[in-house]
Design a protein around this motif. Structure first.
Motif, PDB file in Angstrom:
ATOM      1  N   LEU A  35     -25.404   6.046 -18.698  1.00 36.99           N
ATOM      2  CA  LEU A  35     -24.089   5.528 -19.075  1.00 36.99           C
ATOM      3  C   LEU A  35     -24.182   4.073 -19.512  1.00 36.99           C
ATOM      4  N   VAL A  36     -24.962   3.270 -18.771  1.00 34.72           N
ATOM      5  CA  VAL A  36     -25.145   1.866 -19.135  1.00 34.72           C
ATOM      6  C   VAL A  36     -25.836   1.752 -20.494  1.00 34.72           C
ATOM      7  N   LEU A  40     -24.318  -0.130 -23.902  1.00 36.08           N
ATOM      8  CA  LEU A  40     -25.021  -1.233 -24.568  1.00 36.08           C
ATOM      9  C   LEU A  40     -25.447  -0.854 -25.981  1.00 36.08           C
ATOM     10  N   ALA A  41     -25.871   0.392 -26.177  1.00 32.60           N
ATOM     11  CA  ALA A  41     -26.291   0.823 -27.514  1.00 32.60           C
ATOM     12  C   ALA A  41     -25.131   0.833 -28.492  1.00 32.60           C
ATOM     13  N   GLY A  42     -23.911   0.984 -27.986  1.00 30.52           N
ATOM     14  CA  GLY A  42     -22.749   0.988 -28.858  1.00 30.52           C
ATOM     15  C   GLY A  42     -22.500  -0.342 -29.552  1.00 30.52           C
ATOM     16  N   ILE A  57     -33.424  -1.851 -21.332  1.00 27.47           N
ATOM     17  CA  ILE A  57     -32.043  -2.344 -21.364  1.00 27.47           C
ATOM     18  C   ILE A  57     -31.781  -2.870 -22.772  1.00 27.47           C
ATOM     19  N   PRO A  58     -31.127  -2.091 -23.630  1.00 25.35           N
ATOM     20  CA  PRO A  58     -30.922  -2.519 -25.023  1.00 25.35           C
ATOM     21  C   PRO A  58     -29.871  -3.624 -25.126  1.00 25.35           C
ATOM     22  N   ILE A  59     -30.277  -4.741 -25.668  1.00 22.28           N
ATOM     23  CA  ILE A  59     -29.368  -5.866 -25.881  1.00 22.28           C
ATOM     24  C   ILE A  59     -29.368  -6.191 -27.371  1.00 22.28           C
ATOM     25  N   ALA A  60     -28.227  -6.026 -28.013  1.00 23.60           N
ATOM     26  CA  ALA A  60     -28.133  -6.277 -29.445  1.00 23.60           C
ATOM     27  C   ALA A  60     -28.169  -7.780 -29.724  1.00 23.60           C
ATOM     28  N   LYS A  61     -28.931  -8.158 -30.760  1.00 25.34           N
ATOM     29  CA  LYS A  61     -28.974  -9.572 -31.160  1.00 25.34           C
ATOM     30  C   LYS A  61     -27.707  -9.975 -31.897  1.00 25.34           C
ATOM     31  N   ILE A 274     -23.336   7.664 -33.052  1.00 19.70           N
ATOM     32  CA  ILE A 274     -23.502   8.954 -32.371  1.00 19.70           C
ATOM     33  C   ILE A 274     -23.501   8.762 -30.855  1.00 19.70           C
ATOM     34  N   ILE A 275     -24.221   7.740 -30.397  1.00 16.76           N
ATOM     35  CA  ILE A 275     -24.276   7.460 -28.956  1.00 16.76           C
ATOM     36  C   ILE A 275     -22.900   7.052 -28.446  1.00 16.76           C
TER      37      ILE A 275
END
Length: 307
Positions: A35-36, A40-42, A57-61, A274-275
């Motif tokens: 869920l986390v 974050l991917a969104g 842990i995906p963190i968008a730049k 999609i995510i």
């Protein structure tokens, strides 16, 4: 008061209890991780997501709210709102019929007396042992050969009720076997004298069912409603196999439609969107389970199993 609180804290800090809490916390974090990750991917754009190495842990730049805007407003794809509405209507429709058929069938098998009652009920329970995928082709042929629909006559031809709303209207309402079993078990625990007293007062069968027995079945009915709603909301097979029009699709079908871009040569699916749509599917189910989980336990506990 302070002494009581101190004793409770001391008990929780015992090595055995502390270890149990640590283990449960670890399990909880593992279960919450998908869920986390989805949340974050969104925040990624399609370009950054496909060109970056995604870590644990995906963190968008360059975070963006575009995917969440599409999810909640459908600005980039107006079909998404339609998918949400279709999923919601279909969920409510199927849940209503599941509650109605479970209550009536449970009453019939618990109170009425007729020949081969027990054998018929065992046959119905036996159908639950058949995997649902086995019924996909027979159901497809049944819909495709539906008499006097879609160009069919009574023998051949046409497409029947495939790719029409009748797939949901006819295919949705069916006897909820497990729900009928739970209601039957619960009603059998209620003394039959209650029904007789109601009949003396002039109550008919329907009044006995809906005004006397139904209030006593509310925890079970809540359980049936929750499980049916979750199953229908997440159902992918029905819209995928029996419909093709965009106006008939549900939210799981939207995710499939976007994912199918991967099948085109050189095309790259919009994975962040999609995510995010998957997150949109998950959140209602999580909220239903979070707020009504007590009814699931209470509903099963109230049925009892007669030996």
């Amino acid at each position: 008061m302070k002494d009581t609180l101190s004793r409770k804290v001391a008990v929780q800090l015992k090595p055995g209890n502390l270890f149990a809490h640590i283990v449960l916390l670890g399990i909880g974090l593992v279960l919450l991780y998908p869920l986390v990750f989805m949340i974050l991917a969104g925040f990624y754009t399609k370009t950054e997501f496909t060109s970056s190495i995604i870590g644990l842990i995906p963190i968008a730049k360059a975070p963006t709210l575009d995917n969440f805007t599409v999810l909640f407003s459908g600005t980039a794809d107006s079909s998404i709102q339609r998918y949400f509405v279709n999923s919601g209507y279909r969920t409510m429709y199927n849940t209503f019929w599941a509650l109605l058929t479970s209550l009536l069938a449970g009453y019939v098998f618990a109170r009425l007396r007729f020949k081969w009652k027990d054998q018929l009920f065992l046959i119905l329970l036996g159908t639950q042992m058949i995997p649902g995928t086995i019924a996909l082709i027979p159901t497809y042929l049944e819909f495709a050969r539906w008499p006097f629909a879609g160009g069919n006559d009574i023998f051949t031809g046409g497409k029947g009720i495939l790719d029409t709303w009748w797939v949901y209207f006819i295919g949705g309402p069916s006897l909820n076997i497990m729900g009928a079993f739970l209601v039957k078990q619960s009603i059998e625990k209620i003394p039959y004298e209650l029904d007789e007293a109601a009949k003396v007062d002039g109550a008919g069968t329907l009044r006995i069912i809906f005004q006397i027995l139904l209030p006593l079945q509310m925890p079970i009915m809540a359980f049936i409603a929750i499980t049916t709603a979750l199953a229908t909301w997440n159902d992918f097979a029905t819209p995928f196999f029996y419909t093709s029009s965009d106006k008939l699709q549900t939210l799981p079908a939207a995710i499939t439609r976007l994912s199918s871009a991967a099948a085109s040569p050189g095309a790259i699916p919009n994975w962040p969107l999609i995510i995010t749509l998957g997150l949109g599917m998950t959140i209602p189910a999580l909220l239903i389970f979070f707020f009504f989980q007590k009814y699931i336990v209470q509903g099963l506990a109230n049925t009892g199993i007669k030996g």
